[in-house]
Design a protein around this motif. Structure first.
Motif, PDB file in Angstrom:
ATOM      1  N   THR A 101       0.803  -1.220   0.000  1.00 28.83           N
ATOM      2  CA  THR A 101       0.000   0.000   0.000  1.00 28.83           C
ATOM      3  C   THR A 101       0.837   1.273   0.000  1.00 28.83           C
TER       4      THR A 101
ATOM      5  N   ARG B 229       3.108  -3.337   7.298  1.00 27.41           N
ATOM      6  CA  ARG B 229       2.737  -4.421   8.218  1.00 27.41           C
ATOM      7  C   ARG B 229       1.797  -5.383   7.520  1.00 27.41           C
ATOM      8  N   GLY B 230       2.103  -6.671   7.655  1.00 25.11           N
ATOM      9  CA  GLY B 230       1.256  -7.677   7.031  1.00 25.11           C
ATOM     10  C   GLY B 230       1.834  -8.207   5.724  1.00 25.11           C
TER      11      GLY B 230
ATOM     12  N   SER C  24      -4.773  -2.005   6.339  1.00 22.28           N
ATOM     13  CA  SER C  24      -4.556  -1.464   7.678  1.00 22.28           C
ATOM     14  C   SER C  24      -5.845  -0.860   8.204  1.00 22.28           C
ATOM     15  N   GLY C  25      -6.091  -1.058   9.492  1.00 22.60           N
ATOM     16  CA  GLY C  25      -7.303  -0.501  10.083  1.00 22.60           C
ATOM     17  C   GLY C  25      -7.147   0.926  10.566  1.00 22.60           C
TER      18      GLY C  25
ATOM     19  N   MET D 206      -2.720  -8.101  14.527  1.00 19.31           N
ATOM     20  CA  MET D 206      -2.923  -8.461  13.122  1.00 19.31           C
ATOM     21  C   MET D 206      -4.416  -8.519  12.828  1.00 19.31           C
TER      22      MET D 206
ATOM     23  N   ASP E 281      -6.639  -6.364  12.059  1.00 14.83           N
ATOM     24  CA  ASP E 281      -7.119  -5.635  10.885  1.00 14.83           C
ATOM     25  C   ASP E 281      -6.616  -6.276   9.600  1.00 14.83           C
ATOM     26  N   ILE E 282      -5.404  -6.814   9.637  1.00 16.20           N
ATOM     27  CA  ILE E 282      -4.846  -7.465   8.456  1.00 16.20           C
ATOM     28  C   ILE E 282      -5.690  -8.695   8.112  1.00 16.20           C
TER      29      ILE E 282
END
Lengths: 364, 352
Positions: free
Chosen positions: A145, A158-159, B204-205, B236, B238-239
């Motif tokens: 992103t 992240r992720g 992402s949240g 994690m 939100d992921i």
């Protein structure tokens, strides 16, 4: 108001990267005055100029450039009967330049594209940015992103799985255009005054499985990784269609890159596109394409290449077969095009013998 | 071009992980004050919330959450997941949600970004997931579809989710931020684009908005790391939720956009300290991504609820055996759908 850069001299890089490994391919029919503007950025590199149209006309190249110029007579002489696959009276002839180049990288640009300015007013060295794009990995399997994670000031978010953070080799760098946007004829007719003034400061990898319209105005690629897929089709004189050359090359290239695990990037660099082509002329050229692309897109979206296609040439020949099988019913033109695609690969292998069986990454 | 939206179709949902929201609310006041706000207090937060005057809002605390869902269920709304309670009880069509350590950002001309307006624009203009437009969002002023974009794909699909970005502290994982402790995101990328169909990404949240009618139940508080904490590096949830939402949107033919608006995210926490906790989350993505990439939902699943059930069953079958965390997540997802059906669609107002 978007304007091109003027003082480019100050922005020339101290060490021109890849100067012996990159050719600049320019199709032209009029003149090459625009090269003056690009001189600080282009002069260290070898130019391949493909002269379209009347071969008896002399194209003046500004002094100080190292170049090779090919006109239609040269194309016919070098390719013999295979010259039939190279378009006449259309900038699609530029792919002849890819064929005869002996370098690893190609940058191609149109002769109405000038140096653009970034938002700070600095002249943009488009070639330098393309090289950066090609020399850093792509990330087609998972979208980041924050766009290009290898860029200064950015990273993977992240992720993002660590196993995918090495990325894959980048085969294509697709640049964009300020001022005159690359619209089709209907859009040009409806919005003749629209100018692209938005500088989007990003480079991103086009995800695997996603197709895009590839514009040939400001494009660079790794010839060793994907060169044979960059055939710009049959356009112009004697053909029912025009302005779909780069589109066709882009769809073939993307399908093959996805199959071989190679990356395609889009975004920076911007160039300044100065000339708006005549929308009525464009409409006549594109007319059939507008209908045909409704069939062509699903064809490419559903195209599956067999596992044993492990080189670009094998992938391309297989695609040509599928074009003949599935698109001839749309128009007999596709029969001709499929044959020309095969002729192109024959010509490629003939002119580039050692490159014929380069393993280009893993087929899926 | 965007559908005109009335302010009363929007809820702004804030999960309060900090008790003093004064700076946060005052900074967002010019942008938030027209809308109804739902503030959900992290049930683990002990201190009283401090919220400035002048807002139209409902505040939900532990007692309210217990009352609505029962004390045994309310545990799922702990930490960052508290905001999902707000999604559950909202009755509006559009929800905008930002973390309480984020402030309005400035754009590349120095103007304050109205994140709500941009999210709503994103949600009310079509998404284009089936073919990539090289000039990004074709519905933005000054842009359009480029040459070679098939005309039949130009009307696009409904955008169900809008994912914004962050200046200053970007949403990196702990190892990445620990390696580059000084790095801050200052680049303003002036674009919003549709994430193509079948392409997955970490959602992402921190700064999101969505069409609650279209995908409400697909945003879910169902995966909890064993060491989950009160910093985004240590979660994690939100992921996980984002992977579910994207797969479901792809299946239902809905769009997901990413890009502007930006918010400014305050410096908070210590990446190195969080490193130990987040390792679990980092490792889990290696299994999670291939699973979601290969997931295909049956044609009969035509609502978001149905889709969540299908995803949950697949999670249980394929990921459950790898780690009990996934088996728990699958069960939590089935429970969430039941909860959504009972609470998410009836009317409710909070206690005093």
């Amino acid at each position: 108001m978007v304007e091109p850069a003027t003082a480019t001299q100050a922005a020339a890089p101290a060490v021109p990267q890849l100067k012996d490994e990159l050719d600049i391919v320019i199709p032209t029919i009029r003149n090459l005055d625009f090269l003056e503007m690009w001189r600080p950025f282009f002069q260290p590199y070898h130019l391949i100029i493909v002269q379209d149209g009347d071969p008896s006309k002399t194209i003046k190249v500004p002094d100080g450039f190292d170049y090779q110029l090919y006109n239609r007579n040269d194309i016919n002489r070098i390719l013999g009967p295979k010259a039939s696959c190279i378009s006449f009276k259309d900038s699609a002839c530029r792919c002849f330049g890819y064929l005869v180049s002996k370098k690893k990288y190609i940058f191609t640009i149109d002769d109405d594209c000038f140096v653009a300015k970034d938002p700070s007013g600095k002249a943009i060295n488009a070639l330098e940015q393309h090289i950066k794009n090609l020399l850093s990995p792509s990330t087609p399997f998972f979208f980041n992103t924050l766009y290009d994670p290898y860029r200064e000031g950015a990273d993977f978010v992240r992720g993002y799985p660590f196993s995918l953070r090495e990325g894959v080799p980048t085969a294509v760098s697709h640049g964009l255009w300020l001022n005159i946007p690359d619209y089709d004829a209907p859009t040009q007719l409806v919005k003749p005054l629209e100018r692209n003034a938005r500088y989007v400061d990003a480079i991103l990898t086009i995800p695997k499985g996603t197709l895009f319209p590839m514009c040939g105005m400001n494009l660079a690629f790794d010839r060793e990784l994907i060169g044979p897929a960059m055939y710009f089709g049959l356009m112009g004189d004697g053909q029912p269609i025009g302005r779909y050359d780069d589109m066709w090359a882009g769809w073939c290239t993307k399908v093959i890159c996805d199959h071989l695990g190679l990356g395609v990037k889009t975004g920076l660099p911007y160039i300044y596109h100065s000339k708006a082509s005549n929308p009525f002329v464009n409409l006549r050229k594109e007319y059939k394409g507008i209908f045909w692309q409704e069939e062509i897109i699903p064809f490419f979206q559903q195209a599956v290449l067999p596992k044993d296609c492990t080189t670009v040439q094998k992938c391309y020949i297989e695609l040509a077969k599928q074009v003949k099988d599935k698109l001839s019913k749309v128009d007999p033109y596709f029969d001709k095009l499929a044959e020309a695609m095969v002729t192109w690969i024959d010509a490629w292998d003939e002119l580039n013998p050692t490159g014929a069986a380069l393993p280009n990454g893993k087929a899926n | 071009m965007p559908i005109p939206i009335k302010d009363d179709e929007i809820d702004i949902v804030i999960g309060a992980l900090h008790s003093d929201l004064t700076t946060f609310m005052d900074a967002w006041r010019p942008i938030f004050s027209r809308f109804h706000l739902i503030i959900v207090k992290d049930p683990d937060l002990k201190e009283e919330l401090r919220i400035p005057e002048g807002f139209n809002l409902d505040v939900y605390k532990k007692l309210d959450i217990d009352h609505v869902v029962g004390t045994s269920t309310s545990i799922i709304f702990s930490g960052y997941s508290c905001r999902y309670f707000g999604y559950l009880v909202s009755r509006k069509k559009y929800i905008v949600s930002v973390d309480d350590d984020c402030l309005p950002a400035k754009d590349n001309k120095g103007f304050l970004v109205d994140a709500v307006a941009q999210h709503i624009t994103n949600l009310t203009t079509p998404a284009t997931p089936f073919f990539f437009n090289t000039l990004y969002d074709p519905f933005t002023e000054g842009a359009d579809f480029v040459r070679g974009y098939p005309f039949s794909l130009r009307s696009g699909v409904t955008c169900a989710l809008s994912c914004g970005l962050w200046h200053n502290l970007a949403d990196y994982d702990a190892p990445t931020q620990a390696l580059k402790p000084e790095e801050r995101n200052s680049r303003y990328v002036d674009a919003v684009l549709t994430v193509p169909a079948r392409t997955l990404m970490p959602i992402s949240g921190i700064n999101i908005a969505f069409n609650r009618d279209a995908v409400g139940p697909a945003l879910l508080p169902c995966l909890r790391l064993a060491g989950e904490g009160k910093f985004r590096w240590e979660t994690m949830e939100d992921i996980w939720s984002g992977m579910c939402v994207k797969v479901i949107c792809d299946h239902l033919g809905l769009g997901v956009k990413t890009g502007i608006p930006y918010v400014w995210r305050n410096d908070r926490g210590d990446a190195i300290a969080s490193l130990r906790k987040e390792w679990e989350g980092v490792k889990m993505m290696e299994d999670v991504v291939p699973f979601f990439q290969s997931l295909r939902l049956p044609q009969e699943a035509t609502t978001a609820e149905d889709c969540v059930v299908e995803v949950a069953n697949a999670v249980n079958e394929k990921l459950g055996p790898k780690d009990p965390m996934f088996a728990r997540a699958a069960k939590a997802m089935l429970d969430w759908v039941k909860l959504w059906k009972s609470v998410g669609v009836s009317s409710y107002s909070p206690g005093a």
